[in-house]
Scaffold this motif. Structure first.
Motif, PDB file in Angstrom:
ATOM      1  N   LYS A   1       0.837  -1.207   0.000  1.00  0.00           N
ATOM      2  CA  LYS A   1       0.000   0.000   0.000  1.00  0.00           C
ATOM      3  C   LYS A   1       0.870   1.256   0.000  1.00  0.00           C
ATOM      4  N   SER A   2       1.962   1.206   0.753  1.00  0.00           N
ATOM      5  CA  SER A   2       2.842   2.383   0.807  1.00  0.00           C
ATOM      6  C   SER A   2       3.487   2.639  -0.547  1.00  0.00           C
ATOM      7  N   GLU A   3       3.540   1.605  -1.391  1.00  0.00           N
ATOM      8  CA  GLU A   3       4.098   1.768  -2.741  1.00  0.00           C
ATOM      9  C   GLU A   3       2.990   2.021  -3.773  1.00  0.00           C
ATOM     10  N   GLY A   4       1.763   2.204  -3.286  1.00  0.00           N
ATOM     11  CA  GLY A   4       0.683   2.604  -4.179  1.00  0.00           C
ATOM     12  C   GLY A   4      -0.157   1.469  -4.733  1.00  0.00           C
ATOM     13  N   ALA A   5       0.130   0.237  -4.353  1.00  0.00           N
ATOM     14  CA  ALA A   5      -0.660  -0.895  -4.862  1.00  0.00           C
ATOM     15  C   ALA A   5      -2.019  -0.905  -4.178  1.00  0.00           C
ATOM     16  N   ARG A   6      -3.029  -1.318  -4.934  1.00  0.00           N
ATOM     17  CA  ARG A   6      -4.385  -1.387  -4.386  1.00  0.00           C
ATOM     18  C   ARG A   6      -4.695  -2.805  -3.894  1.00  0.00           C
ATOM     19  N   VAL A   7      -5.178  -2.873  -2.669  1.00  0.00           N
ATOM     20  CA  VAL A   7      -5.609  -4.148  -2.092  1.00  0.00           C
ATOM     21  C   VAL A   7      -7.117  -4.206  -2.262  1.00  0.00           C
ATOM     22  N   LEU A   8      -7.626  -5.319  -2.745  1.00  0.00           N
ATOM     23  CA  LEU A   8      -9.064  -5.428  -2.999  1.00  0.00           C
ATOM     24  C   LEU A   8      -9.858  -5.571  -1.703  1.00  0.00           C
ATOM     25  N   GLY A   9     -11.147  -5.245  -1.788  1.00  0.00           N
ATOM     26  CA  GLY A   9     -12.031  -5.365  -0.626  1.00  0.00           C
ATOM     27  C   GLY A   9     -11.706  -4.301   0.411  1.00  0.00           C
ATOM     28  N   ASP A  10     -11.887  -4.648   1.681  1.00  0.00           N
ATOM     29  CA  ASP A  10     -11.658  -3.665   2.743  1.00  0.00           C
ATOM     30  C   ASP A  10     -10.195  -3.625   3.184  1.00  0.00           C
ATOM     31  N   GLY A  11      -9.353  -4.410   2.513  1.00  0.00           N
ATOM     32  CA  GLY A  11      -7.921  -4.381   2.820  1.00  0.00           C
ATOM     33  C   GLY A  11      -7.518  -5.260   3.981  1.00  0.00           C
ATOM     34  N   GLU A  12      -8.517  -5.904   4.608  1.00  0.00           N
ATOM     35  CA  GLU A  12      -8.191  -6.791   5.730  1.00  0.00           C
ATOM     36  C   GLU A  12      -8.112  -8.227   5.205  1.00  0.00           C
ATOM     37  N   PRO A  13      -7.139  -9.025   5.697  1.00  0.00           N
ATOM     38  CA  PRO A  13      -7.029 -10.411   5.237  1.00  0.00           C
ATOM     39  C   PRO A  13      -8.292 -11.211   5.564  1.00  0.00           C
ATOM     40  N   LYS A  14      -8.644 -12.102   4.635  1.00  0.00           N
ATOM     41  CA  LYS A  14      -9.752 -13.032   4.838  1.00  0.00           C
ATOM     42  C   LYS A  14      -9.161 -14.440   4.953  1.00  0.00           C
ATOM     43  N   THR A  15      -9.950 -15.349   5.482  1.00  0.00           N
ATOM     44  CA  THR A  15      -9.478 -16.723   5.556  1.00  0.00           C
ATOM     45  C   THR A  15      -9.710 -17.397   4.210  1.00  0.00           C
ATOM     46  N   GLY A  16      -8.638 -17.896   3.617  1.00  0.00           N
ATOM     47  CA  GLY A  16      -8.724 -18.477   2.277  1.00  0.00           C
ATOM     48  C   GLY A  16      -9.074 -19.954   2.304  1.00  0.00           C
ATOM     49  N   ALA A  17      -8.957 -20.577   1.142  1.00  0.00           N
ATOM     50  CA  ALA A  17      -9.367 -21.971   0.969  1.00  0.00           C
ATOM     51  C   ALA A  17      -8.533 -22.946   1.806  1.00  0.00           C
ATOM     52  N   HIS A  18      -7.336 -22.514   2.227  1.00  0.00           N
ATOM     53  CA  HIS A  18      -6.505 -23.400   3.051  1.00  0.00           C
ATOM     54  C   HIS A  18      -6.616 -23.062   4.530  1.00  0.00           C
ATOM     55  N   GLY A  19      -7.575 -22.183   4.868  1.00  0.00           N
ATOM     56  CA  GLY A  19      -7.716 -21.790   6.270  1.00  0.00           C
ATOM     57  C   GLY A  19      -6.650 -20.809   6.724  1.00  0.00           C
ATOM     58  N   LYS A  20      -5.975 -20.175   5.772  1.00  0.00           N
ATOM     59  CA  LYS A  20      -4.921 -19.211   6.115  1.00  0.00           C
ATOM     60  C   LYS A  20      -5.308 -17.833   5.606  1.00  0.00           C
ATOM     61  N   PRO A  21      -4.715 -16.764   6.195  1.00  0.00           N
ATOM     62  CA  PRO A  21      -5.095 -15.409   5.781  1.00  0.00           C
ATOM     63  C   PRO A  21      -4.648 -15.101   4.351  1.00  0.00           C
ATOM     64  N   VAL A  22      -5.562 -14.503   3.576  1.00  0.00           N
ATOM     65  CA  VAL A  22      -5.243 -14.140   2.192  1.00  0.00           C
ATOM     66  C   VAL A  22      -5.710 -12.717   1.898  1.00  0.00           C
ATOM     67  N   LEU A  23      -5.078 -12.124   0.895  1.00  0.00           N
ATOM     68  CA  LEU A  23      -5.448 -10.811   0.356  1.00  0.00           C
ATOM     69  C   LEU A  23      -5.304 -10.872  -1.152  1.00  0.00           C
ATOM     70  N   PHE A  24      -6.058 -10.024  -1.842  1.00  0.00           N
ATOM     71  CA  PHE A  24      -5.931  -9.934  -3.298  1.00  0.00           C
ATOM     72  C   PHE A  24      -5.482  -8.530  -3.681  1.00  0.00           C
ATOM     73  N   LEU A  25      -4.620  -8.464  -4.696  1.00  0.00           N
ATOM     74  CA  LEU A  25      -4.078  -7.198  -5.192  1.00  0.00           C
ATOM     75  C   LEU A  25      -4.682  -6.884  -6.552  1.00  0.00           C
ATOM     76  N   HIS A  26      -4.926  -5.608  -6.804  1.00  0.00           N
ATOM     77  CA  HIS A  26      -5.620  -5.207  -8.025  1.00  0.00           C
ATOM     78  C   HIS A  26      -4.825  -5.602  -9.275  1.00  0.00           C
TER      79      HIS A  26
END
Ligand code: CO
Length: 134
Positions: free
Chosen positions: A95-120
């Motif tokens: 984010k500090s380098e200007g990349a956009r994180v999708l959604g509210d920017g908070e990690p969600k629990t992914g398909a493996h039960g681990k925290p995930v984020l998506f980048l634009h």
């Protein structure tokens, strides 16, 4: 910052048909399908030894991959997932380098039960990138 390629995700219109293709035609080891209603997808994983392929089928009315399949009715590569050690540190740096994180920017629990984020995808050469904390 990014580590190993955890998986390549392919959105498919028919998961059972795609699983049969990988299992029977390509001779791959295919997991059971798993519905993940909170992500609007049904998934299965194919182990390739050095990484995984994630097959995604829309689940429910508001699936986040429905639009992708409208544009790509036969299916297609949907995202790449890279492993990170600390997802919050990775997010804050991106984010500090200007990349956009999708959604509210908070990690969600992914398909493996681990925290995930998506980048634009527009910030990353047209490819949707998932980060997964391992
Ligand atoms: Co994924």
């Amino acid at each position: 910052m990014i580590g190993k390629l955890n998986h390549v995700a392919i959105a498919v219109p028919n998961l059972a048909a795609a699983m049969a293709l990988y299992r029977d035609t390509l001779g791959a080891t295919v997991s059971e399908a798993e519905a993940i209603p909170e992500h609007g997808v049904t998934v299965c994983f194919i182990e390739t030894g050095n990484t995984k392929i994630e097959l995604l089928e829309p689940l429910g009315e508001a699936s986040p991959i429905a639009g992708f399949l409208e544009r790509n009715p036969a299916g297609g590569i949907h995202h790449l997932c890279f492993e990170v050690e600390d997802i919050i540190e990775a997010r804050d740096r991106l984010k500090s380098e200007g990349a956009r994180v999708l959604g509210d920017g908070e990690p969600k629990t992914g398909a493996h039960g681990k925290p995930v984020l998506f980048l634009h995808p527009k910030d990353f050469t047209g490819a949707l990138i998932e980060l997964e904390q391992v």
